[in-house]
Design an enzyme around this catalytic site. Structure first.
Site, PDB file in Angstrom:
ATOM      1  N   LYS A   1       0.679  -1.191   0.052  1.00  0.00           N
ATOM      2  CA  LYS A   1       0.206   0.724  -0.181  1.00  0.00           C
ATOM      3  C   LYS A   1       0.847   1.286   0.121  1.00  0.00           C
ATOM      4  O   LYS A   1       0.468   2.494  -0.190  1.00  0.00           O
ATOM      5  CB  LYS A   1      -1.148  -0.281   1.199  1.00  0.00           C
ATOM      6  CG  LYS A   1      -2.230  -1.044   1.180  1.00  0.00           C
ATOM      7  CD  LYS A   1      -3.295  -0.843   2.043  1.00  0.00           C
ATOM      8  CE  LYS A   1      -4.031  -1.505   1.633  1.00  0.00           C
ATOM      9  NZ  LYS A   1      -5.551  -1.382   2.763  1.00  0.00           N
TER      10      LYS A   1
ATOM     11  N   ASP B   1     -10.645   3.397   1.266  1.00  0.00           N
ATOM     12  CA  ASP B   1     -11.018   2.586   2.037  1.00  0.00           C
ATOM     13  C   ASP B   1     -11.610   3.690   3.191  1.00  0.00           C
ATOM     14  O   ASP B   1     -11.838   3.870   4.048  1.00  0.00           O
ATOM     15  CB  ASP B   1      -9.366   1.946   3.029  1.00  0.00           C
ATOM     16  CG  ASP B   1      -9.194   0.729   2.401  1.00  0.00           C
ATOM     17  OD1 ASP B   1      -9.804  -0.099   2.222  1.00  0.00           O
ATOM     18  OD2 ASP B   1      -7.832   0.319   2.724  1.00  0.00           O
TER      19      ASP B   1
HETATM   20  P1  NAP Z   1      -0.794  -2.367   9.918  1.00  0.00           P
HETATM   21  O1  NAP Z   1      -0.412  -1.292   9.114  1.00  0.00           O
HETATM   22  O2  NAP Z   1      -0.061  -3.641  10.160  1.00  0.00           O
HETATM   23  O3  NAP Z   1      -1.213  -2.021  11.694  1.00  0.00           O
HETATM   24  C1  NAP Z   1      -1.098  -3.092  12.383  1.00  0.00           C
HETATM   25  C2  NAP Z   1      -2.106  -2.647  13.959  1.00  0.00           C
HETATM   26  O4  NAP Z   1      -2.214  -3.195  14.330  1.00  0.00           O
HETATM   27  C3  NAP Z   1      -0.987  -1.594  14.103  1.00  0.00           C
HETATM   28  O5  NAP Z   1      -1.858  -0.210  15.266  1.00  0.00           O
HETATM   29  C4  NAP Z   1      -0.461  -2.696  15.745  1.00  0.00           C
HETATM   30  O6  NAP Z   1       0.359  -2.218  16.962  1.00  0.00           O
HETATM   31  C5  NAP Z   1      -1.818  -3.150  15.679  1.00  0.00           C
HETATM   32  N1  NAP Z   1      -1.126  -4.258  16.260  1.00  0.00           N
HETATM   33  C6  NAP Z   1      -1.336  -6.001  15.387  1.00  0.00           C
HETATM   34  N2  NAP Z   1      -1.688  -6.380  16.485  1.00  0.00           N
HETATM   35  C7  NAP Z   1      -1.616  -5.790  18.003  1.00  0.00           C
HETATM   36  C8  NAP Z   1      -2.054  -6.537  19.422  1.00  0.00           C
HETATM   37  N3  NAP Z   1      -1.584  -7.662  19.599  1.00  0.00           N
HETATM   38  N4  NAP Z   1      -1.565  -5.810  20.259  1.00  0.00           N
HETATM   39  C9  NAP Z   1      -2.677  -4.723  20.354  1.00  0.00           C
HETATM   40  N5  NAP Z   1      -1.971  -3.899  18.793  1.00  0.00           N
HETATM   41  C10 NAP Z   1      -1.635  -4.764  17.618  1.00  0.00           C
HETATM   42  O7  NAP Z   1      -1.312  -3.173   8.999  1.00  0.00           O
HETATM   43  P2  NAP Z   1      -3.386  -2.663   8.394  1.00  0.00           P
HETATM   44  O8  NAP Z   1      -3.156  -1.975   6.896  1.00  0.00           O
HETATM   45  O9  NAP Z   1      -3.446  -1.019   8.777  1.00  0.00           O
HETATM   46  O10 NAP Z   1      -5.096  -3.010   8.925  1.00  0.00           O
HETATM   47  C11 NAP Z   1      -5.249  -3.215  10.298  1.00  0.00           C
HETATM   48  C12 NAP Z   1      -6.865  -4.176   9.734  1.00  0.00           C
HETATM   49  O11 NAP Z   1      -7.309  -3.645   9.777  1.00  0.00           O
HETATM   50  C13 NAP Z   1      -6.381  -5.426   8.904  1.00  0.00           C
HETATM   51  O12 NAP Z   1      -6.367  -6.745  10.734  1.00  0.00           O
HETATM   52  C14 NAP Z   1      -7.340  -5.211   8.415  1.00  0.00           C
HETATM   53  O13 NAP Z   1      -8.397  -6.800   9.098  1.00  0.00           O
HETATM   54  C15 NAP Z   1      -8.355  -4.949   8.908  1.00  0.00           C
HETATM   55  N6  NAP Z   1      -8.520  -3.792   7.488  1.00  0.00           N
HETATM   56  C16 NAP Z   1      -9.648  -4.527   6.804  1.00  0.00           C
HETATM   57  C17 NAP Z   1     -10.113  -3.529   5.647  1.00  0.00           C
HETATM   58  C18 NAP Z   1     -11.650  -3.671   4.844  1.00  0.00           C
HETATM   59  O14 NAP Z   1     -11.744  -3.544   4.407  1.00  0.00           O
HETATM   60  N7  NAP Z   1     -12.603  -4.149   6.247  1.00  0.00           N
HETATM   61  C19 NAP Z   1      -9.110  -2.989   4.843  1.00  0.00           C
HETATM   62  C20 NAP Z   1      -8.192  -2.474   5.436  1.00  0.00           C
HETATM   63  C21 NAP Z   1      -7.795  -3.342   6.676  1.00  0.00           C
HETATM   64  P3  NAP Z   1       1.629  -1.563  16.622  1.00  0.00           P
HETATM   65  O15 NAP Z   1       2.685  -0.518  16.207  1.00  0.00           O
HETATM   66  O16 NAP Z   1       1.922  -1.680  18.380  1.00  0.00           O
HETATM   67  O17 NAP Z   1       2.439  -2.226  16.107  1.00  0.00           O
END
Ligand code: NAP
Length: 482
Positions: free
Chosen positions: A269, A305
């Site tokens: 992304k 998004d």
């Molecule tokens: P990302 O950039 O990898 O960010 C992940 C986030 O989750 C970070 O803030 C991370 O915190 C936090 N995290 C991971 N494990 C954790 C834990 N055990 N406890 C607390 N915080 C934790 O991922 P992203 O692209 O933002 O995606 C995040 C989620 O959004 C995905 O899992 C997905 O399910 C959802 N999403 C959904 C859609 C949709 O269309 N529905 C689209 C995009 C994303 P740290 O900074 O501390 O690592």
């Protein structure tokens, strides 16, 4: 074998390969092909070509000759034995080459070698280790004088398995079912015919794709292909695996396939923003894109998004009579500081909401808060204030950790809208507890469908059949397809 053959004939298969090497006993070929429900291609693969033949090579050759004498429509002969099995009767010769390791650089030489063996159809199937392997094999298919079935195997190979028809392959190969996979990455007949609609792909068919790594379990191909079919748009949507750090170079190579638009998923992304000529303000602000589209000879980047989050939250708020007036002045707590959180912050701020961010890693959270000029709360203190909207943008609660929640139930307050962006599963532990506390909820499935619908409209210039897409996604998830 006959039962499966009849089932495929009912599903309108036009040619069925009978893999004699999968039969436990030496078959009576004449009996097997008598009164067949479709034309047949007889194949008997040796062990070294990943077949199951246990007899001697002499016995195998004799079975292939028997098939020809019995009048099989097609017979598959590996290139190294083709010259020792003479042409006879009306049986057409598919002369084949397989490479389970790589797509060699000398594809043209392999083609020439096969062409010298009196083929009716040339078959070249190789392992793809990069997207570029698909391009080379498709270009070979296009330049061939003899009808050539050419595609790649493996997860990277799906591109050419589906697009080979557009480049001139008379057919592609598909398996009867998932547990009858004859080669790595092989799709089922139902997927090839109903999901990707191989038979409908022509020179004019527009190609779209989701790029990511991993990408095999993405719901996007299901959703987009269903929507394309529903509105009657001449397009196909593929999953393309592209490893991290190689997006820019691979997109350049893929220009040879004339792809019109991409959905971008993890881990590309951010890199996708650099790979394009023009990006809109939204993507620049968020620092990430989920959509690339080709317009006026240039690649444009955008992020659907953000709109998807906005639409999902606004729809959820409408169900809370106490919370009137949209998002303006509402207090919103966003959990997480990754790509989804960035899009959420942007969506909330442009609706004049009062946003606070909290994140497990303090520094990352603080940085996002200061960049976007909103509040920050330490992760340990996330329960201390009252919010009207809570958005989970962490991956906590996602499959397989479905018993985890980023915000324990007893912290939730009744009049809050709880939106979990996680969509696998739809009913996360957070949402279940929120409902038990009497909160209104919104799910990641709603967001996923909104972002896909946004992309669909950009790709096709037509409104997306959003409700149909949502239905398709829920049906697939209830059947365990991801
Ligand atoms: P990302 O950039 O990898 O960010 C992940 C986030 O989750 C970070 O803030 C991370 O915190 C936090 N995290 C991971 N494990 C954790 C834990 N055990 N406890 C607390 N915080 C934790 O991922 P992203 O692209 O933002 O995606 C995040 C989620 O959004 C995905 O899992 C997905 O399910 C959802 N999403 C959904 C859609 C949709 O269309 N529905 C689209 C995009 C994303 P740290 O900074 O501390 O690592």
């Amino acid at each position: 074998m006959r039962a499966q053959h009849e089932e495929l004939a009912e599903q309108k298969a036009e040619l069925v390969e009978l893999r004699l090497d999968w039969m436990r006993k030496r078959p009576d070929v004449g009996k097997l092909i008598k009164d067949c429900p479709t034309p047949v291609l007889i194949t008997c693969r040796r062990k070294e070509d990943r077949g199951h033949w246990l007899g001697t090579e002499e016995q195998r050759m004799s079975i292939l000759r028997e098939a020809i004498i019995a009048g099989a429509d097609y017979v598959d002969l590996e290139v190294d034995i083709a010259k020792s099995v003479p042409r006879y009767g009306d049986t057409k010769r598919v002369i084949s080459y397989h490479n389970f390791e790589e797509t060699p650089l000398d594809l043209n030489e392999i083609y020439e070698q096969i062409a010298a063996c009196d083929p009716d159809i040339v078959k070249i199937v190789t392992m793809a280790n990069f997207q570029e392997d698909n391009i080379r094999i498709l270009e070979l298919v296009r330049s061939a004088n003899i009808p050539t079935v050419g595609f790649c195997m493996g997860e990277f190979g799906i591109t050419s398995r589906i697009l080979c028809g557009q480049f001139g392959s008379p057919f592609t190969y598909a398996g009867f079912s998932r547990n009858r996979e004859m080669a790595p990455g092989q799709l089922t007949y139902a997927e090839v015919r109903n999901l990707y609609r191989f038979n409908k792909i022509t020179q004019d068919t527009k190609i779209f794709a989701v790029v990511g790594d991993p990408v095999a379990h993405s719901m996007s191909p299901l959703l987009h292909n269903a929507a394309l079919r529903k509105v009657g748009f001449d397009g196909v949507y593929l999953p393309l695996r592209i490893p991290e750090g190689t997006l820019t170079t691979t997109l350049k190579e893929l220009e040879r396939l004339n792809i019109s638009g991409y959905s971008i998923t993890i881990p590309h992304k951010q890199e996708a923003l650099q790979a394009t000529d023009i990006s809109d303000n939204e993507s620049e602000e968020i620092g990430a894109v989920n959509t690339l589209f080709h317009k006026g000879g240039q690649w444009h980047a955008t992020n659907t998004d953000c709109d998807a989050i906005e639409q999902t939250v606004l729809a959820g708020l409408k169900n809370i009579p106490k919370l009137t007036g949209g998002l303006s002045d509402k207090r919103v707590l966003i959990l997480g500081a990754g790509g989804a959180a960035r899009a959420a912050v942007q969506a909330m701020l442009r609706n004049n909401a009062r946003v606070t961010i909290t994140n497990r890693s303090r520094q990352r959270g603080q940085q996002l808060a200061s960049e976007m000029e909103c509040g920050f709360l330490q992760w340990e203190n996330r329960s201390t204030e009252e919010y009207q909207v809570l958005i989970n943008c962490t991956s906590v609660g996602m499959h397989p950790n479905v018993d985890e929640t980023p915000f324990p139930g007893h912290w939730l307050r009744e009049s809050t809208l709880v939106f979990d962006t996680v969509y696998n599963p739809e009913n996360t532990f957070l949402l279940k507890q929120a409902r038990e506390r009497g909160c209104e909820t919104a799910s990641g499935v709603e967001m996923f469908v909104h972002q896909a619908a946004g992309q669909f409209a950009i790709f096709t210039g037509q409104p997306a059949p959003r409700e149909y897409m949502e239905e398709t996604m829920r049906r697939a998830m209830s059947l365990g397809r991801r």
